[in-house]
Motif scaffolding. Structure first.
Motif, PDB file in Angstrom:
ATOM      1  N   ASN A 212      58.095  80.533  59.296  1.00 15.78           N
ATOM      2  CA  ASN A 212      56.892  80.123  58.898  1.00 15.78           C
ATOM      3  C   ASN A 212      56.401  80.622  57.554  1.00 15.78           C
ATOM      4  O   ASN A 212      56.063  79.907  56.635  1.00 15.78           O
ATOM      5  N   ASN A 213      56.787  81.853  57.245  1.00 13.77           N
ATOM      6  CA  ASN A 213      56.498  82.714  56.172  1.00 13.77           C
ATOM      7  C   ASN A 213      57.451  82.179  55.113  1.00 13.77           C
ATOM      8  O   ASN A 213      56.726  81.673  53.838  1.00 13.77           O
ATOM      9  N   LEU A 215      58.851  79.294  55.008  1.00 18.39           N
ATOM     10  CA  LEU A 215      58.427  77.842  54.558  1.00 18.39           C
ATOM     11  C   LEU A 215      57.321  77.834  53.668  1.00 18.39           C
ATOM     12  O   LEU A 215      57.331  77.075  52.673  1.00 18.39           O
ATOM     13  N   SER A 216      56.440  78.632  53.858  1.00 21.22           N
ATOM     14  CA  SER A 216      55.040  78.524  52.859  1.00 21.22           C
ATOM     15  C   SER A 216      55.573  79.232  51.630  1.00 21.22           C
ATOM     16  O   SER A 216      55.037  78.950  50.469  1.00 21.22           O
ATOM     17  N   ASN A 217      56.302  80.425  51.640  1.00 22.44           N
ATOM     18  CA  ASN A 217      56.467  81.219  50.346  1.00 22.44           C
ATOM     19  C   ASN A 217      57.617  80.605  49.442  1.00 22.44           C
ATOM     20  O   ASN A 217      57.538  80.798  48.667  1.00 22.44           O
ATOM     21  N   HIS A 218      58.508  79.755  50.048  1.00 18.15           N
ATOM     22  CA  HIS A 218      59.905  79.401  49.309  1.00 18.15           C
ATOM     23  C   HIS A 218      59.846  77.854  49.254  1.00 18.15           C
ATOM     24  O   HIS A 218      60.048  77.364  48.374  1.00 18.15           O
ATOM     25  N   ASN A 220      57.840  75.535  50.323  1.00 16.87           N
ATOM     26  CA  ASN A 220      56.753  74.451  50.075  1.00 16.87           C
ATOM     27  C   ASN A 220      56.557  74.796  48.254  1.00 16.87           C
ATOM     28  O   ASN A 220      55.619  74.050  47.973  1.00 16.87           O
ATOM     29  N   GLN A 221      57.192  75.267  47.753  1.00 15.25           N
ATOM     30  CA  GLN A 221      57.153  75.547  46.365  1.00 15.25           C
ATOM     31  C   GLN A 221      57.847  74.501  45.443  1.00 15.25           C
ATOM     32  O   GLN A 221      58.750  74.007  46.016  1.00 15.25           O
ATOM     33  N   ASN A 229      63.583  71.017  52.912  1.00 19.65           N
ATOM     34  CA  ASN A 229      61.900  71.211  53.378  1.00 19.65           C
ATOM     35  C   ASN A 229      61.739  70.558  54.853  1.00 19.65           C
ATOM     36  O   ASN A 229      61.662  71.099  55.689  1.00 19.65           O
TER      37      ASN A 229
END
Length: 415
Positions: A212-213, A215-218, A220-221, A229
């Motif tokens: 999940n980290n 996903l949000s940090n890499h 979803n960029q 994704n």
């Protein structure tokens, strides 16, 4: 004897050190300081020294360092050591040769950016991976990161060697930082994903948290591929399902492996139930083709042919049995044959084929006699049917069917 008398004696003159003389040989350097015994001439001293050196296998490098020896030679030449560059020690070609041969050498004599760049380009031209990596690591130690990344971005060979080094050392954060600075964020995201999956083992909670980290940090960029994704989002959903199922045998299994488990042990659970095969298919977006294939293999291997037939055959409004499957016909026939399906079910599948020649070919291949007899009857080919009858077991059901067809007076045979 005073100092002037000492230096004017013939014995001392013979041993004097002159900057105008030729450069001493290795043997002569080794002989310096050797004490001459009585009765020995100067030539015999050198000869004895050389013989002893060979006998004892004494290496010059063990007595005098290469740098000191260069300074000695430089001093003999009459040049000022302070105004002359050390022999070969800051030469790019010499440094590269020593690197490739595995000899000890210091890269820190290359101080300027120009010298360091030439060293890197020379290593790339030589094509030696160890030398390239050694130079890159030296640049990282002595230059700022931005400058190193600029050098590597225009030299893909050096970049690939450095990336392989970071991967082998497990320095994934450094690798992803490098790729991000080079504008390759999607690759950085995938390396993070692969590393986390490999290192977390069966700890689903830790794996979920780290994914999940990522996903949000890499993922979803901006710039990250939408397919990548979605892949990660679906994988997180699968892990959440496996966590809720709380079955160790399902940890880190693929969606189809989980579907196999559900078909085998939770077949009759209705849609909406977490362990229902239909719920899992919907959650993981398993295709109808994949679903049919798993169901076929699970229930056929368990000899539950009633379930297989109920799924793959349907009755139309006229009461005729038709085939209903997303699996290609020929693939389905091959698999049913391997699973020892009944001839009636095989016949239902073959009859689904519209082309007469193709239907006859597959019926003959899998020995579905009723379909072969019917196909030859439709072709009015009496000779072929007669020959085929001779291959059947006498008085078998199929033999009698073929014989009765040949005796039918209403058929107008073409031969």
């Amino acid at each position: 004897m005073d100092d002037d008398d000492y230096w004017n004696t013939s014995e001392t003159k013979a041993k004097a050190f002159s900057f105008d003389d030729d450069v001493l040989s290795t043997q002569e350097i080794l002989a310096i300081g050797q004490k001459r015994s009585s009765g020995q001439t100067e030539d015999s001293v050198f000869a004895t020294t050389i013989t002893n050196a060979k006998r004892n296998l004494v290496s010059l490098n063990s007595l005098v360092s290469p740098k000191v020896l260069d300074l000695i030679v430089l001093a003999q030449s009459g040049k000022d050591p302070n105004n002359t560059r050390p022999l070969d020690y800051d030469s790019t070609s010499i440094t590269l040769k020593r690197l490739i041969l595995g000899h000890t050498c210091s890269l820190h004599v290359h101080r300027s950016l120009k010298s360091k760049t030439e060293l890197l380009d020379g290593a790339i031209v030589m094509g030696d991976g160890n030398a390239i990596l050694a130079v890159v690591l030296f640049l990282i130690q002595t230059l700022n990161k931005k400058l190193v990344h600029e050098l590597l971005s225009s030299r893909p060979i050096a970049l690939n060697h450095y990336m392989s080094h970071l991967k082998s050392e497990g320095k994934i954060n450094e690798l992803t930082d490098l790729l991000t600075m080079l504008g390759r964020a999607p690759e950085a995201a995938m390396y993070q994903f692969e590393h986390i999956v490999k290192t977390q083992g069966n700890n689903i909670e830790s794996l979920l948290r780290k994914l999940n980290n990522v996903l949000s940090n890499h993922f979803n960029q901006p710039g990250v591929d939408a397919h990548c994704n979605k892949m990660l989002v679906d994988y997180i959903k699968l892990l959440e399902w496996q966590k809720c199922a709380n079955k160790s045998e399902l940890h880190n299994k693929s969606p189809l492996a989980c579907l196999t488990h559900c078909c085998q042990w939770h077949w009759h659970e209705g849609a909406g139930n977490m362990m229902s095969p239909l719920t899992l298919c919907q959650r993981q977006q398993i295709t109808p083709l994949q679903y049919d294939w798993v169901v076929l293999n699970v229930h056929a291997n368990s000899s539950k042919w009633d379930i297989v037939e109920s799924l793959f055959t349907k009755k139309d409004w006229l009461g005729r049995t038709t085939l209903s499957s997303h699996i290609p016909i020929e693939t389905l026939l091959c698999r049913l044959n391997d699973l020892n399906a009944s001839k009636s079910m095989m016949a239902t599948c073959v009859n689904k084929i519209q082309n007469n020649d193709e239907r006859l070919r597959l019926a003959q291949k899998y020995k579905i006699h009723s379909v072969v007899i019917e196909s030859l009857f439709k072709q009015k080919d009496r000779a072929a049917l007669t020959n085929y009858k001779m291959t059947l077991s006498p008085q078998s059901e199929d033999y009698i069917l073929a014989d009765n067809t040949l005796r039918d007076p209403s058929i107008k045979w073409k031969n």
